[in-house]
Scaffold this motif. Sequence first.
Motif, PDB file in Angstrom:
ATOM      1  N   PRO A   1       0.820  -1.216   0.000  1.00  0.00           N
ATOM      2  CA  PRO A   1       0.000   0.000   0.000  1.00  0.00           C
ATOM      3  C   PRO A   1       0.850   1.261   0.000  1.00  0.00           C
ATOM      4  O   PRO A   1       1.930   1.301   0.586  1.00  0.00           O
ATOM      5  N   VAL A   2       0.320   2.288  -0.655  1.00  0.00           N
ATOM      6  CA  VAL A   2       0.963   3.599  -0.653  1.00  0.00           C
ATOM      7  C   VAL A   2       0.119   4.607   0.126  1.00  0.00           C
ATOM      8  O   VAL A   2       0.501   5.760   0.289  1.00  0.00           O
ATOM      9  N   GLY A   3      -1.031   4.150   0.607  1.00  0.00           N
ATOM     10  CA  GLY A   3      -1.910   4.983   1.418  1.00  0.00           C
ATOM     11  C   GLY A   3      -2.952   4.106   2.068  1.00  0.00           C
ATOM     12  O   GLY A   3      -3.149   2.957   1.666  1.00  0.00           O
ATOM     13  N   TYR A   4      -3.580   4.662   3.099  1.00  0.00           N
ATOM     14  CA  TYR A   4      -4.627   3.904   3.773  1.00  0.00           C
ATOM     15  C   TYR A   4      -5.649   4.849   4.386  1.00  0.00           C
ATOM     16  O   TYR A   4      -5.386   6.029   4.596  1.00  0.00           O
ATOM     17  N   ALA A   5      -6.816   4.287   4.653  1.00  0.00           N
ATOM     18  CA  ALA A   5      -7.851   4.996   5.408  1.00  0.00           C
ATOM     19  C   ALA A   5      -8.418   4.019   6.435  1.00  0.00           C
ATOM     20  O   ALA A   5      -8.701   2.867   6.100  1.00  0.00           O
ATOM     21  N   LEU A   6      -8.549   4.490   7.653  1.00  0.00           N
ATOM     22  CA  LEU A   6      -9.157   3.709   8.721  1.00  0.00           C
ATOM     23  C   LEU A   6     -10.518   4.314   9.012  1.00  0.00           C
ATOM     24  O   LEU A   6     -10.636   5.492   9.355  1.00  0.00           O
ATOM     25  N   LEU A   7     -11.561   3.505   8.829  1.00  0.00           N
ATOM     26  CA  LEU A   7     -12.933   3.947   9.040  1.00  0.00           C
ATOM     27  C   LEU A   7     -13.439   3.338  10.343  1.00  0.00           C
ATOM     28  O   LEU A   7     -13.301   2.131  10.556  1.00  0.00           O
ATOM     29  N   LEU A   8     -14.007   4.170  11.196  1.00  0.00           N
ATOM     30  CA  LEU A   8     -14.586   3.709  12.449  1.00  0.00           C
ATOM     31  C   LEU A   8     -16.097   3.863  12.377  1.00  0.00           C
ATOM     32  O   LEU A   8     -16.609   4.901  11.958  1.00  0.00           O
ATOM     33  N   LEU A   9     -16.786   2.831  12.797  1.00  0.00           N
ATOM     34  CA  LEU A   9     -18.242   2.827  12.778  1.00  0.00           C
ATOM     35  C   LEU A   9     -18.768   3.626  13.961  1.00  0.00           C
ATOM     36  O   LEU A   9     -18.317   3.454  15.092  1.00  0.00           O
ATOM     37  N   ARG A  10     -19.705   4.502  13.684  1.00  0.00           N
ATOM     38  CA  ARG A  10     -20.288   5.350  14.723  1.00  0.00           C
ATOM     39  C   ARG A  10     -21.801   5.203  14.695  1.00  0.00           C
ATOM     40  O   ARG A  10     -22.440   5.600  13.720  1.00  0.00           O
ATOM     41  N   PRO A  11     -22.366   4.641  15.759  1.00  0.00           N
ATOM     42  CA  PRO A  11     -23.828   4.553  15.805  1.00  0.00           C
ATOM     43  C   PRO A  11     -24.435   5.893  16.222  1.00  0.00           C
ATOM     44  O   PRO A  11     -23.858   6.628  17.011  1.00  0.00           O
ATOM     45  N   ASN A  12     -25.592   6.190  15.669  1.00  0.00           N
ATOM     46  CA  ASN A  12     -26.341   7.375  16.076  1.00  0.00           C
ATOM     47  C   ASN A  12     -27.468   6.884  16.979  1.00  0.00           C
ATOM     48  O   ASN A  12     -28.393   6.209  16.519  1.00  0.00           O
ATOM     49  N   MET A  13     -27.398   7.207  18.242  1.00  0.00           N
ATOM     50  CA  MET A  13     -28.351   6.691  19.207  1.00  0.00           C
ATOM     51  C   MET A  13     -29.690   7.421  19.157  1.00  0.00           C
ATOM     52  O   MET A  13     -30.626   7.034  19.842  1.00  0.00           O
ATOM     53  N   VAL A  14     -29.806   8.445  18.339  1.00  0.00           N
ATOM     54  CA  VAL A  14     -31.082   9.134  18.162  1.00  0.00           C
ATOM     55  C   VAL A  14     -31.859   8.510  17.005  1.00  0.00           C
ATOM     56  O   VAL A  14     -33.048   8.243  17.106  1.00  0.00           O
ATOM     57  N   THR A  15     -31.141   8.251  15.890  1.00  0.00           N
ATOM     58  CA  THR A  15     -31.814   7.732  14.698  1.00  0.00           C
ATOM     59  C   THR A  15     -31.719   6.213  14.561  1.00  0.00           C
ATOM     60  O   THR A  15     -32.456   5.622  13.785  1.00  0.00           O
ATOM     61  N   GLY A  16     -30.791   5.613  15.272  1.00  0.00           N
ATOM     62  CA  GLY A  16     -30.581   4.176  15.149  1.00  0.00           C
ATOM     63  C   GLY A  16     -29.779   3.787  13.918  1.00  0.00           C
ATOM     64  O   GLY A  16     -29.653   2.614  13.601  1.00  0.00           O
ATOM     65  N   THR A  17     -29.216   4.769  13.214  1.00  0.00           N
ATOM     66  CA  THR A  17     -28.416   4.495  12.023  1.00  0.00           C
ATOM     67  C   THR A  17     -26.945   4.416  12.393  1.00  0.00           C
ATOM     68  O   THR A  17     -26.554   4.711  13.529  1.00  0.00           O
ATOM     69  N   GLN A  18     -26.145   4.028  11.412  1.00  0.00           N
ATOM     70  CA  GLN A  18     -24.703   3.963  11.608  1.00  0.00           C
ATOM     71  C   GLN A  18     -23.997   4.678  10.468  1.00  0.00           C
ATOM     72  O   GLN A  18     -24.439   4.616   9.318  1.00  0.00           O
ATOM     73  N   ALA A  19     -22.902   5.327  10.813  1.00  0.00           N
ATOM     74  CA  ALA A  19     -22.102   6.041   9.827  1.00  0.00           C
ATOM     75  C   ALA A  19     -20.635   5.728  10.077  1.00  0.00           C
ATOM     76  O   ALA A  19     -20.260   5.249  11.142  1.00  0.00           O
ATOM     77  N   TYR A  20     -19.821   6.003   9.076  1.00  0.00           N
ATOM     78  CA  TYR A  20     -18.378   5.859   9.235  1.00  0.00           C
ATOM     79  C   TYR A  20     -17.732   7.222   9.420  1.00  0.00           C
ATOM     80  O   TYR A  20     -18.141   8.213   8.815  1.00  0.00           O
ATOM     81  N   ILE A  21     -16.711   7.228  10.244  1.00  0.00           N
ATOM     82  CA  ILE A  21     -15.821   8.368  10.387  1.00  0.00           C
ATOM     83  C   ILE A  21     -14.471   7.926   9.824  1.00  0.00           C
ATOM     84  O   ILE A  21     -13.957   6.872  10.225  1.00  0.00           O
ATOM     85  N   ILE A  22     -13.931   8.684   8.894  1.00  0.00           N
ATOM     86  CA  ILE A  22     -12.570   8.391   8.432  1.00  0.00           C
ATOM     87  C   ILE A  22     -11.647   8.942   9.511  1.00  0.00           C
ATOM     88  O   ILE A  22     -11.425  10.144   9.609  1.00  0.00           O
ATOM     89  N   ASP A  23     -11.143   8.047  10.346  1.00  0.00           N
ATOM     90  CA  ASP A  23     -10.330   8.441  11.492  1.00  0.00           C
ATOM     91  C   ASP A  23      -8.893   8.719  11.091  1.00  0.00           C
ATOM     92  O   ASP A  23      -8.254   9.600  11.642  1.00  0.00           O
ATOM     93  N   HIS A  24      -8.378   7.956  10.144  1.00  0.00           N
ATOM     94  CA  HIS A  24      -7.035   8.159   9.603  1.00  0.00           C
ATOM     95  C   HIS A  24      -7.134   8.190   8.096  1.00  0.00           C
ATOM     96  O   HIS A  24      -7.857   7.376   7.507  1.00  0.00           O
ATOM     97  N   LEU A  25      -6.395   9.093   7.486  1.00  0.00           N
ATOM     98  CA  LEU A  25      -6.210   9.106   6.038  1.00  0.00           C
ATOM     99  C   LEU A  25      -4.760   9.482   5.811  1.00  0.00           C
ATOM    100  O   LEU A  25      -4.310  10.535   6.275  1.00  0.00           O
ATOM    101  N   PHE A  26      -4.028   8.618   5.134  1.00  0.00           N
ATOM    102  CA  PHE A  26      -2.597   8.865   4.964  1.00  0.00           C
ATOM    103  C   PHE A  26      -2.159   8.394   3.583  1.00  0.00           C
ATOM    104  O   PHE A  26      -2.540   7.308   3.134  1.00  0.00           O
ATOM    105  N   VAL A  27      -1.351   9.219   2.931  1.00  0.00           N
ATOM    106  CA  VAL A  27      -0.714   8.878   1.664  1.00  0.00           C
ATOM    107  C   VAL A  27       0.771   9.149   1.835  1.00  0.00           C
ATOM    108  O   VAL A  27       1.165  10.186   2.381  1.00  0.00           O
ATOM    109  N   GLN A  28       1.589   8.224   1.367  1.00  0.00           N
ATOM    110  CA  GLN A  28       3.028   8.388   1.515  1.00  0.00           C
ATOM    111  C   GLN A  28       3.503   9.659   0.807  1.00  0.00           C
ATOM    112  O   GLN A  28       3.008  10.011  -0.258  1.00  0.00           O
TER     113      GLN A  28
END
Length: 156
Positions: free
Chosen positions: A66-93
């Motif tokens: 790999p020359v880059g990566y993204a780490l996605l963390l799942l985040r539940p929304n306790m009001v709507t009951g849905t889930q979304a991703y947060i790109i916690d890390h984004l890196f390119v060499q």
Amino acid sequence: MTRKHVTIRLAAPEHLPEVHRMLIALAAHHGDEATITPDVLQRIAMQGPGARLIVATLDDSPQRHPVGYALLLLRPNMVTGTQAYIIDHLFVQEPLRHQGIGRALIEGAKKLALEEGRQGLTIGTHPENDAAIVAYRAMGLAELPQPGPRFAVEIA
């Protein structure tokens, strides 16, 4: 800006050594010292239900690391009951920045979120990371209002 032909995919175990090196570089860039081990990285990013790790590889390179990566963390929304991703890390060499790889990683994260039926995808950056801010605005990403003050709770 030269466009590189990249493939974005979920990380495989063989990608972890290079992702670990990039994670250390990202931490150093932010003035932190990464203490995570490759085994812990694999457990969190590849074996747990709350994260996805995607990587970028160059199509025209004989090396498939790999020359880059993204780490996605799942985040539940306790009001709507849905889930979304947060790109916690984004890196390119470093030598490959400004060539469309970060954009491809964000598009790959968006595709993954849609495939998994997630209800959103967000990415943040340090307020002084002008290059990232300019890049995200140039991509047409919607800027979100500040979430307000944040505080750390000491637990040890």
